[in-house]
Structure formats: structure tokens, C-alpha cells
Design an enzyme around this catalytic site. Structure first.
Site, PDB file in Angstrom:
ATOM      1  CB  THR A 126      -0.893   0.001   1.259  1.00 49.97           C
ATOM      2  OG1 THR A 126      -1.504   1.279   1.410  1.00 49.97           O
ATOM      3  CG2 THR A 126      -0.108  -0.295   2.525  1.00 49.97           C
ATOM      4  CG  ASP A 127      -1.169   5.013  -0.811  1.00 47.90           C
ATOM      5  OD1 ASP A 127      -1.656   4.345   0.120  1.00 47.90           O
ATOM      6  OD2 ASP A 127      -1.809   5.906  -1.405  1.00 47.90           O
ATOM      7  CD  GLU A 128      -3.176   3.853   4.546  1.00 47.76           C
ATOM      8  OE1 GLU A 128      -2.963   3.561   5.728  1.00 47.76           O
ATOM      9  OE2 GLU A 128      -4.302   4.128   4.102  1.00 47.76           O
ATOM     10  CE1 TYR A 151      -3.543  -2.481   5.833  1.00 50.67           C
ATOM     11  CE2 TYR A 151      -3.138  -0.167   5.333  1.00 50.67           C
ATOM     12  CZ  TYR A 151      -3.363  -1.465   4.913  1.00 50.67           C
ATOM     13  OH  TYR A 151      -3.394  -1.750   3.565  1.00 50.67           O
ATOM     14  CE  LYS A 155      -0.408  -4.559   3.034  1.00 51.67           C
ATOM     15  NZ  LYS A 155      -0.976  -5.880   2.567  1.00 51.67           N
TER      16      LYS A 155
END
Ligand code: NAD
Ligand code: DAU
Length: 341
Positions: A126-128, A151, A155
Site C-alpha cells: 500500500t501507499d500508506e 496497519y 504492511k
């Protein structure tokens, strides 16, 4: 016939990918492996149930023995790992489950994949993992990882393990990092389907803080097309950012939903902000465009109209996923002063 193992294939993005592989790759079978947590739903795969090239197995990616058995027969040649706990707010309420599924589960899959001699392992990230941006600039694949939430920390940790298995054991691994998805079959805890459902029911729409946080919204179909392209042609050991360049504030997105539904903006309620809330994400997706000739095709206004229409047409699906678990989650999230007014 080659078989791809899609973990998390009964979820939002995974089910879109399974449908795409079955419709676009006639010489490929899919084995969907999914625990069917609150977010997994076999109804998402209804259109694939009768397809002889699709098989479903229920199970946990943390279950080393089970995963070993699945891969041990030699049937599976490639893995795309989408199984995860995916909701940031839930990770704030309970980080441990995110470490278990997202980190440990990924390590279990990597170990079993290595043992079975799997050809390629694609990790859907994810970009997060890159953290938050100010008003300028975009994340490239070289941007440092600076996750904010439990979260995104889980990741990022999984990404490190995937890269480590590539470097240490010479496995063929690829990582993708995509921005915020929207589209059919998204669980109504995420911004867009939650706002659609609340607006359809004339209930308040909870906007965290000032609502000026920016996300780069991409249609789920554009994401699954990118995943298939990376699986087939991505460079071994590579990382691919996936984004559509469609940056919007949360308030703008919610107003678009209200416009399409013909509902008033007076439903909007600004509430307490999400702790550690990232202000802005922006993806530089020039690498995947240049190397794999992929680009996002669904224009946001059209995508949102179609998505709202899908939820109107599939109200049964939407209501069927509202269970006791969902209500308990919301009462926990909205306890302790956080309120929709
Ligand atoms: P989702 O929550 O809709 O689906 C997750 C699926 O994983 C569910 O079907 C669930 O049952 C399954 N699952 C959970 N724990 C499991 C376990 N221990 N073993 C086996 N299956 C398990 O999530 P999504 O939005 O479809 O996201 C899929 C993947 O894409 C995730 O890895 C997420 O981090 C990543 N991602 C999501 C977005 C987004 O905008 N939604 C963007 C970029 C990346
Ligand atoms: O960026 C990719 C990520 O997008 C994925 O990795 C995650 O799996 C996915 O859940 C998503 O994370 P976000 O936190 O960005 O998505 P969410 O839909 O929860 O929130 C989008 C924005 O809307 C965020 O700024 C928080 C805000 N929000 C969300 C909810 C649920 C609200 O203002 N009100 C809400 O009720």
C-alpha cells in the site's frame, strides 16, 4: 494449465482480481485461499462458483501446515498475497491482529512458497507504507518507509520480509504499492461505501477532522489490471507504485457521493480526527506506466457514479454484510467521546 494462488481472494480487491484472471486468462486456474473474516465474503465470488478453473479453500495464511499442504502438491506456480487485515481504524483499536495476519502470515506464505519452489510471489502492499506528505510532491518507489498507523507499520514490515526473502534466498518476489481503491464489493467500513450507505439511509456522514486530507482514488478494476500485469511482466525484485493521479480531499469525495445520490450536504458531520491521521498521499506511478505500459483508465466522476449505482442495485449485498460484528466494531470505535452527533 498454470494455477495462481490468490490469498484474500474473497475480499474487495482479491475478488476483483480473481474475476479478472478467470475472464482474461483462459489457460490459468485460480485457487482462492481466504479465512472469510468479517471482510471476506463468498458472495463476492458468486460469478466464479461454477467456473471449473476456480477452486476455493478456506483457511488462515498463518497456518503453516495448511499452507504447506496447499503448495506441496506442486499445482500452484505463482502467488498473489492480498490476505490482510486492511482497515486503519480497526488497527488503532487492536494492533496485534494486524501484526499476526499481515506480518506473520506473509512470512508463513514466503516460507511455504520457498519450500515449494514457487515461481513468483507478488506482495500487494500500500501507499500508506510511505507515511504522510505535505501539500507538495509524490511518493516514488525510492521514498523511505515511514508508516503512521499500526496497519501501515504491519504492511511495511511485511514488505521488508518480502525483500529479504528475495535477497537472501533468491526468490522471485515483486511488491506493489497502490493508493486508495473504490468500486463494487468494498466493505462498508471504508470511506466511500460507508458514506453511500449512510446517505442512502439519510444518516449522518462522519468526516474525520476538517476533511481536507487528500487521497489518490483509483478504481479497483484499474488496480487488479495492474496486479495482473505485474505478475506477468514485472521485474523480479521490483517495487511498483500504482496510482491514478486523481487526488481529492475527503470532503470533495463525500460531496460527489451526495451529488450522485441527490442527498443534501447537511448530512455531513465533522467529528474527532483519526489518531495519527496521514494528511496527504500522492503516488508517482511513472515506473509502472513506462515499464509495463499500464495506466489507470476509469475517470473518477464516472467511476463514482457507477459505484453508487452498484450499491443501489446491490442493497441486499450491502445489508447482508452488516452483522453483529460490524455493530460491535462501530460501538467500540464511537465510544469514548468520538461521536457522529
Ligand atoms: P479486504 O479487507 O476487503 O479483504 C481482505 C481479505 O483477506 C478478506 O477476504 C479476508 O477474509 C482475508 N483475510 C484476512 N485475514 C486472513 C488470514 N489470516 N488468512 C487468510 N485470509 C485472510 O481488503 P482489500 O481492501 O481487498 O485489500 C486487499 C489487499 O490490498 C490488502 O493486503 C491491503 O493491504 C491491500 N491494499 C488495499 C487498498 C485499498 O484501498 N483497499 C489499497 C492498497 C493496498
Ligand atoms: O491508501 C491505501 C489504503 O487505503 C489501503 O492500504 C487500506 O487498506 C485502505 O483501508 C485505505 O486506507 P484509508 O485509511 O485511506 O481508507 P479509509 O476508507 O478508511 O479512509 C479514507 C479517508 O477517509 C481517510 O483520510 C480517513 C477518512 N475517513 C474514513 C472513514 C471510514 C473519514 O473521514 N470518515 C470515515 O468514517
Amino acid at each position: 494449465m498454470k494455477t495462481i494462488l490468490v490469498t484474500g481472494g474473497a475480499g474487495f480487491i482479491g475478488s476483483d482480481l480473481v474475476r479478472r484472471i478467470l475472464s482474461e486468462e483462459p489457460d490459468t486456474s485460480v485457487l482462492t485461499y481466504d479465512l472469510l473474516t468479517y471482510a471476506g465474503n463468498l458472495d463476492n465470488l458468486k460469478s466464479c462458483i461454477r467456473d471449473s478453473r476456480h477452486r476455493f479453500a478456506r483457511g488462515d495464511i498463518c497456518d503453516r501446515e495448511r499452507v504447506g499442504e496447499l503448495l506441496g502438491s506442486g499445482e500452484v506456480s505463482q502467488i498473489i498475497n492480498l490476505a490482510a487485515e486492511s482497515h486503519v481504524d480497526r488497527s488503532i483499536l487492536g494492533p496485534k491482529g494486524f501484526a499476526e495476519t499481515n506480518v506473520l502470515g506473509t512470512v508463513v506464505l514466503l516460507e511455504a512458497a520457498r519450500e515449494a519452489g514457487i515461481e513468483r510471489f507478488v506482495q500487494v502492499s500500500t501507499d500508506e507504507v510511505y507515511g504522510s506528505l505535505g501539500s507538495e510532491g509524490s511518493f516514488s518507489e525510492e521514498s523511505p518507509l515511514a508508516p503512521s498507523s499500526p496497519y501501515s507499520a504491519s504492511k511495511a514490515a511485511a514488505d521488508h520480509f518480502v525483500e529479504a526473502f528475495g535477497r537472501t534466498f533468491g526468490m522471485d518476489v515483486v511488491i506493489t504499492r497502490c493508493s486508495n481503491n473504490y468500486g463494487p464489493f468494498q466493505f462498508p467500513e471504508k470511506l466511500i461505501p460507508l458514506m453511500i450507505r449512510n446517505a442512502m439511509n439519510d444518516e449522518p456522514l462522519p468526516i474525520y477532522g476538517d476533511g481536507l486530507q487528500v487521497r489518490d482514488w483509483i478504481h479497483v478494476g484499474d488496480h487488479s489490471r495492474a496486479l495482473l500485469s505485474v505478475l506477468k511482466n514485472g521485474e523480479s525484485g521490483g517495487i511498483y507504485n500504482i496510482g491514478s493521479g486523481n487526488e481529492r480531499t475527503n470532503l470533495d469525495v463525500v460531496k460527489s457521493v451526495l451529488r450522485v445520490l441527490g442527498k443534501p450536504e447537511s448530512l455531513i458531520r465533522h467529528i474527532e480526527d483519526r489518531p495519527g491521521h496521514d494528511r496527504r498521499y500522492s503516488m508517482d506511478a511513472s515506473k509502472i506506466r513506462a515499464e509495463l505500459d499500464w495506466q489507470a483508465e476509469v475517470e473518477f466522476e464516472r467511476g463514482i457514479e457507477n459505484t453508487v449505482q452498484w450499491y443501489i442495485d446491490n442493497r441486499d449485498w450491502l445489508e447482508s454484510v452488516i452483522t453483529g460484528e460490524y455493530r460491535n466494531y462501530y460501538s467500540a470505535w464511537y465510544s469514548g467521546g468520538r461521536t457522529t452527533g
